[in-house]
Each structure stands twice: as C-alpha cells, then as structure tokens.
Motif scaffolding. Structure first.
Motif, PDB file in Angstrom:
ATOM      1  N   VAL A 192      12.475  -0.484  -2.725  1.00 11.86           N
ATOM      2  CA  VAL A 192      11.852   0.380  -3.711  1.00 11.86           C
ATOM      3  C   VAL A 192      12.793   1.557  -3.950  1.00 11.86           C
ATOM      4  O   VAL A 192      13.204   2.226  -3.004  1.00 11.86           O
ATOM      5  CB  VAL A 192      10.465   0.879  -3.244  1.00 11.86           C
ATOM      6  N   THR A 220      11.373  -5.912   0.647  1.00 12.39           N
ATOM      7  CA  THR A 220      11.223  -5.308  -0.676  1.00 12.39           C
ATOM      8  C   THR A 220      11.995  -3.997  -0.682  1.00 12.39           C
ATOM      9  O   THR A 220      11.859  -3.193   0.243  1.00 12.39           O
ATOM     10  CB  THR A 220       9.744  -5.037  -1.005  1.00 12.39           C
ATOM     11  N   THR A 238      12.081  -7.410  -5.012  1.00 12.68           N
ATOM     12  CA  THR A 238      11.277  -8.068  -3.993  1.00 12.68           C
ATOM     13  C   THR A 238      11.923  -9.362  -3.513  1.00 12.68           C
ATOM     14  O   THR A 238      12.675 -10.016  -4.241  1.00 12.68           O
ATOM     15  CB  THR A 238       9.863  -8.396  -4.523  1.00 12.68           C
ATOM     16  N   ILE A 241       3.129  -3.730  -0.951  1.00 14.34           N
ATOM     17  CA  ILE A 241       4.194  -4.648  -0.555  1.00 14.34           C
ATOM     18  C   ILE A 241       3.580  -6.016  -0.306  1.00 14.34           C
ATOM     19  O   ILE A 241       2.709  -6.172   0.542  1.00 14.34           O
ATOM     20  CB  ILE A 241       4.919  -4.146   0.711  1.00 14.34           C
ATOM     21  N   GLU A 268      13.791   0.223   2.131  1.00 17.13           N
ATOM     22  CA  GLU A 268      13.634  -1.201   2.418  1.00 17.13           C
ATOM     23  C   GLU A 268      12.399  -1.368   3.281  1.00 17.13           C
ATOM     24  O   GLU A 268      12.323  -0.849   4.394  1.00 17.13           O
ATOM     25  CB  GLU A 268      14.832  -1.778   3.162  1.00 17.13           C
ATOM     26  N   GLU A 300       8.432   6.276  -8.133  1.00 18.34           N
ATOM     27  CA  GLU A 300       9.045   4.960  -8.079  1.00 18.34           C
ATOM     28  C   GLU A 300       9.685   4.636  -9.420  1.00 18.34           C
ATOM     29  O   GLU A 300       9.062   4.769 -10.466  1.00 18.34           O
ATOM     30  CB  GLU A 300       8.010   3.885  -7.726  1.00 18.34           C
ATOM     31  N   CYS A 328      11.943   1.602  -9.685  1.00 19.39           N
ATOM     32  CA  CYS A 328      11.963   0.143  -9.755  1.00 19.39           C
ATOM     33  C   CYS A 328      11.853  -0.429  -8.354  1.00 19.39           C
ATOM     34  O   CYS A 328      11.940   0.303  -7.367  1.00 19.39           O
ATOM     35  CB  CYS A 328      13.220  -0.363 -10.458  1.00 19.39           C
ATOM     36  N   ARG A 329      11.665  -1.732  -8.300  1.00 20.88           N
ATOM     37  CA  ARG A 329      11.632  -2.420  -7.013  1.00 20.88           C
ATOM     38  C   ARG A 329      12.255  -3.797  -7.138  1.00 20.88           C
ATOM     39  O   ARG A 329      12.248  -4.402  -8.192  1.00 20.88           O
ATOM     40  CB  ARG A 329      10.233  -2.483  -6.423  1.00 20.88           C
ATOM     41  N   TYR A 371       2.154   1.081  -0.569  1.00 22.34           N
ATOM     42  CA  TYR A 371       3.224   0.757  -1.509  1.00 22.34           C
ATOM     43  C   TYR A 371       3.072  -0.631  -2.132  1.00 22.34           C
ATOM     44  O   TYR A 371       3.965  -1.095  -2.823  1.00 22.34           O
ATOM     45  CB  TYR A 371       4.591   0.902  -0.833  1.00 22.34           C
TER      46      TYR A 371
END
Length: 125
Positions: A86, A84, A98, A79, A40, A93, A95-96, A77
């Motif tokens: 991740v 967010t 947001t 952001i 986070e 990675e 997925c993320r 990253y």
C-alpha cells in the motif's frame, strides 16, 4: 534524472527508512506523517513470497506490517491477499499492489518506484 530526484528529495524533506511493525499504533507513527510510505502487509507463514525489493525503493519510507501478529491491521486496511503493498502519501492511500491467489506479488520494483516518483513530481507541478 537521478540528480533531480535527489534535489527534490531534499526540498520535500523525506527520510528513508524501513522497519517491521506488529501493532496498529506502531504503524500509525508512519502513516500519520507527511511524505510517502510504502507498507508491505505480510505474515511469517508467507515469508518466502515477501516483497524482495521493498528495502531498495527510493525516496520513501518502507514498513513491513505483520498481520499474522496483528490481525486488526488486516481488517483496518482491508487486506485480502498477501503480500499487499500500500502506497500512502501524506496519510492518504494512493494505490495498492496485491498478491495473486498463490500469495505471490506480481509487481516489479520499477512499477512501484514509478508511482513514488510520480507523487514526488506532482508536488512541483
């Protein structure tokens, strides 16, 4: 199903932990390991909108990265909005999720947990 998840967890060998990091090198200790990590990205000024369920996610490590202290993490990253989340699997990675323009995270625990579960199941397919 819960029993199966615990058997898979034992086979995969993941540990469950949560911590807060304020440096890039501290975050690298988590992201450069095998297994699933949910990060986070947050800042103290937006603490009221932090992810309330992060510590409740199962079968993964969780980390809070304070980009208010370490702005280099924001750039590294990419952001753009806080918070967010991740999801990283084996240093990559996956997925993320947001936050919105009001700096609120509009994702439910079950959605993030479903992604974690699918990563674990895919290792046995």
């Amino acid at each position: 199903m819960r029993f199966l998840k615990y058997i898979l967890l034992l086979l995969v060998g993941q540990t469950i932990a949560q911590t807060t990091v304020t440096t890039e090198s501290a975050l690298n200790k988590y992201t450069k390991t095998n297994g699933i990590v949910v990060i986070e990205f947050w800042a103290k000024w937006n603490d009221k909108n932090s992810c309330s369920f992060l510590k409740d996610l199962e079968d993964c490590n969780t980390v809070k990265a304070d980009i208010g202290i370490c702005t280099a993490l924001q750039e590294k990253y990419n952001i753009e909005v806080l918070p967010t989340l991740v999801v990283i699997n084996n240093s990559q990675e996956v997925c993320r999720f947001t936050g919105n323009l009001l700096f609120q995270l509009n994702v439910k625990k079950k959605e993030v947990q479903a992604k974690i579960d699918s990563i674990i199941i895919s290792k046995f397919e």
